[in-house]
Enzyme design. Sequence first.
Site, PDB file in Angstrom:
ATOM      1  N   LYS A 187      -3.004 -38.136  12.246  1.00 27.39           N
ATOM      2  CA  LYS A 187      -2.053 -39.074  12.855  1.00 27.39           C
ATOM      3  C   LYS A 187      -2.785 -40.389  13.054  1.00 27.39           C
ATOM      4  CE  LYS A 187       2.210 -39.195  14.305  1.00 27.39           C
ATOM      5  NZ  LYS A 187       3.396 -38.496  13.760  1.00 27.39           N
ATOM      6  N   ASP A 218       6.255 -43.212  11.383  1.00 25.41           N
ATOM      7  CA  ASP A 218       6.565 -42.521  12.650  1.00 25.41           C
ATOM      8  C   ASP A 218       7.269 -43.581  13.497  1.00 25.41           C
ATOM      9  OD1 ASP A 218       6.264 -40.090  14.376  1.00 25.41           O
ATOM     10  OD2 ASP A 218       5.147 -41.457  15.641  1.00 25.41           O
TER      11      ASP A 218
HETATM   12  P1  NDP Z   1      12.156 -44.494  15.768  1.00 27.55           P
HETATM   13  O1  NDP Z   1      11.157 -45.563  16.077  1.00 27.55           O
HETATM   14  O2  NDP Z   1      13.030 -44.650  14.594  1.00 27.55           O
HETATM   15  O3  NDP Z   1      13.091 -44.239  17.041  1.00 27.55           O
HETATM   16  C1  NDP Z   1      12.592 -43.844  18.267  1.00 27.55           C
HETATM   17  C2  NDP Z   1      13.739 -43.753  19.252  1.00 27.55           C
HETATM   18  O4  NDP Z   1      13.255 -43.268  20.489  1.00 27.55           O
HETATM   19  C3  NDP Z   1      14.384 -45.084  19.547  1.00 27.55           C
HETATM   20  O5  NDP Z   1      15.728 -44.886  19.883  1.00 27.55           O
HETATM   21  C4  NDP Z   1      13.571 -45.566  20.752  1.00 27.55           C
HETATM   22  O6  NDP Z   1      14.274 -46.508  21.546  1.00 27.55           O
HETATM   23  C5  NDP Z   1      13.377 -44.287  21.500  1.00 27.55           C
HETATM   24  N1  NDP Z   1      12.118 -44.343  22.274  1.00 27.55           N
HETATM   25  C6  NDP Z   1      10.877 -44.635  21.825  1.00 27.55           C
HETATM   26  N2  NDP Z   1       9.975 -44.610  22.819  1.00 27.55           N
HETATM   27  C7  NDP Z   1      10.672 -44.326  23.928  1.00 27.55           C
HETATM   28  C8  NDP Z   1      10.319 -44.170  25.278  1.00 27.55           C
HETATM   29  N3  NDP Z   1       9.044 -44.315  25.725  1.00 27.55           N
HETATM   30  N4  NDP Z   1      11.311 -43.841  26.132  1.00 27.55           N
HETATM   31  C9  NDP Z   1      12.586 -43.664  25.694  1.00 27.55           C
HETATM   32  N5  NDP Z   1      12.976 -43.806  24.445  1.00 27.55           N
HETATM   33  C10 NDP Z   1      12.037 -44.134  23.568  1.00 27.55           C
HETATM   34  O7  NDP Z   1      11.307 -43.143  15.698  1.00 27.55           O
HETATM   35  P2  NDP Z   1      11.710 -41.781  14.998  1.00 27.55           P
HETATM   36  O8  NDP Z   1      13.149 -41.500  15.171  1.00 27.55           O
HETATM   37  O9  NDP Z   1      11.111 -41.791  13.655  1.00 27.55           O
HETATM   38  O10 NDP Z   1      10.828 -40.750  15.858  1.00 27.55           O
HETATM   39  C11 NDP Z   1      11.323 -40.162  17.067  1.00 27.55           C
HETATM   40  C12 NDP Z   1      10.453 -38.984  17.432  1.00 27.55           C
HETATM   41  O11 NDP Z   1      10.440 -38.039  16.352  1.00 27.55           O
HETATM   42  C13 NDP Z   1       8.971 -39.294  17.694  1.00 27.55           C
HETATM   43  O12 NDP Z   1       8.477 -38.388  18.652  1.00 27.55           O
HETATM   44  C14 NDP Z   1       8.319 -39.008  16.351  1.00 27.55           C
HETATM   45  O13 NDP Z   1       6.939 -38.700  16.491  1.00 27.55           O
HETATM   46  C15 NDP Z   1       9.102 -37.786  15.941  1.00 27.55           C
HETATM   47  N6  NDP Z   1       9.076 -37.498  14.510  1.00 27.55           N
HETATM   48  C16 NDP Z   1       9.570 -38.386  13.597  1.00 27.55           C
HETATM   49  C17 NDP Z   1       9.569 -38.067  12.264  1.00 27.55           C
HETATM   50  C18 NDP Z   1      10.198 -38.945  11.250  1.00 27.55           C
HETATM   51  O14 NDP Z   1      10.286 -38.525  10.077  1.00 27.55           O
HETATM   52  N7  NDP Z   1      10.671 -40.133  11.593  1.00 27.55           N
HETATM   53  C19 NDP Z   1       8.939 -36.810  11.775  1.00 27.55           C
HETATM   54  C20 NDP Z   1       8.515 -35.932  12.828  1.00 27.55           C
HETATM   55  C21 NDP Z   1       8.553 -36.300  14.131  1.00 27.55           C
HETATM   56  P3  NDP Z   1      13.850 -48.066  21.488  1.00 27.55           P
HETATM   57  O15 NDP Z   1      14.455 -48.579  20.216  1.00 27.55           O
HETATM   58  O16 NDP Z   1      14.451 -48.621  22.714  1.00 27.55           O
HETATM   59  O17 NDP Z   1      12.336 -48.098  21.497  1.00 27.55           O
END
Ligand code: NDP
Length: 449
Positions: free
Chosen positions: A128, A168
Amino acid sequence: MLKSEYLQRVYTQVVTRDPDQREFHQAVLEVLESLDLIVDRHPEYEERGIIESFVEPERMICFRVPWDDDQGRVHVNRGYRIQFNSAIGPYKGGLRFHPTVNLSILKFLGFEQTLKNSLTGLPMGGAKGGSDFDPKGRSDAEVMRFCQSFMTELHRHIGQFVDVPAGDIGVGGREIGYLFGQYSRVRGGHDAGVLTGKGLAFGGSLVRTEATGYGLCYLTEEMLRCMRKESFDGKTVVISGSGNVAIFATEKATQLGGRVVALSDSNGYIHDPKGIDLNVVKDIKLGHRGRIKEYVDRVPGSSYTEGFRGIWNIPCDIALPCATQNEIDGEMARTIVQNGCLAVTEGANMPCLPEAIRVFQEAGLLFAPSKAANAGGVATSGLEMSQNSMRYSWSFEEVDRRLKDIMVNIFHNAYHASEECGVPGDLVVGANIAGFLKVSRGMVAQGLI
Ligand code: NDP
């Protein structure tokens, strides 16, 4: 509390060595608690120091990332790559750009990634990386300059047979494009296999964008079918987040007959009892990187509430936390249980605190941990690597079929391992043990301990 004295010693060493790394301690403890069920049958773990090796990254790289903003001011961020374990394949894992990124978060994610990649059945080690850079509010040109500076150092440490990063949080198609362009420029040549999540025009795979959200729903559907003779059909679903994972989980859950009624971002959440109109969300989030509260201006009958945690007060049959780590604590978990929820599947990495997981399991809810449930993203990255090696592209249907097979297999492997450990249906234990066994056998067979 760990029963095994050996595991207690390993955990104490982890905490003593890095006392501030709370997220990493939490991830390690959860896995050690699962290993506690089998460690007596394996004296070689202690004799050969296998668990000590397993919880220590092979390599941690930390570097300076200077970049200019649009006003010509210099900013300096910190970049990282944690190459956790390469016993079963080249390091593989995402890059996260978010102000909360630090060594503890990346070690926890790299550790989880090692087990997750093992569960996919594909030959991928765990890693990571990322930076405390915040892309929010930055222009495309600023993001490009940051990515170029980041890759100017990172390129030394990666390669298709060495380490293959992906996206990510905060790293989507735009960032991967800039990172890949800089890699090609610095190294000379077009080495498509060095990054995944690439654009379709330069070596990306169909379904990679949808993969984590789709895979999450495929695993959930199989879990519901096998353990409760149920399905998404007709169920009310709440999903936190509104990023890549949340959006495509919403799409697949809806295709499978579910009604997704709520989504959130880090400011607040929307509730639309008729079912979320995903086209509107995509337009806001993917179209112009807007805030989720814009939804209520466009969809009558929906409401917006400040504060993202309140989303878990909304009753649902299926809960899919897809935002970030540690968003559901014990109290929220009790609310989810009292509201009559049937299943919780983790889309984000470790969104449920240990107490929350205990509450779900004691109440008899189905619970699928992230390392099994969100493995669809990295699995499809693995399929992207295969296509790059073949210089060939599969159709959407072909990749989607392979993704679904992988997710169904992950569920069955984890379920089978849980039975073997005497805790049938405990997929936390099942995923940890199934993932660990493959990696530890690889480490021993190659003398990597
Ligand atoms: P994105 O950046 O596309 O979206 C993240 C989402 O979570 C946004 O809606 C964001 O809101 C919200 N968010 C982020 N940080 C916080 C916080 N501290 N408190 C509340 N809301 C928060 O990321 P992904 O959708 O790609 O990833 C989401 C999760 O899934 C992560 O844990 C990532 O590690 C995991 N993941 C993702 C993969 C992928 O293929 N994308 C694969 C495996 C795991 P805002 O816009 O306001 O920041």
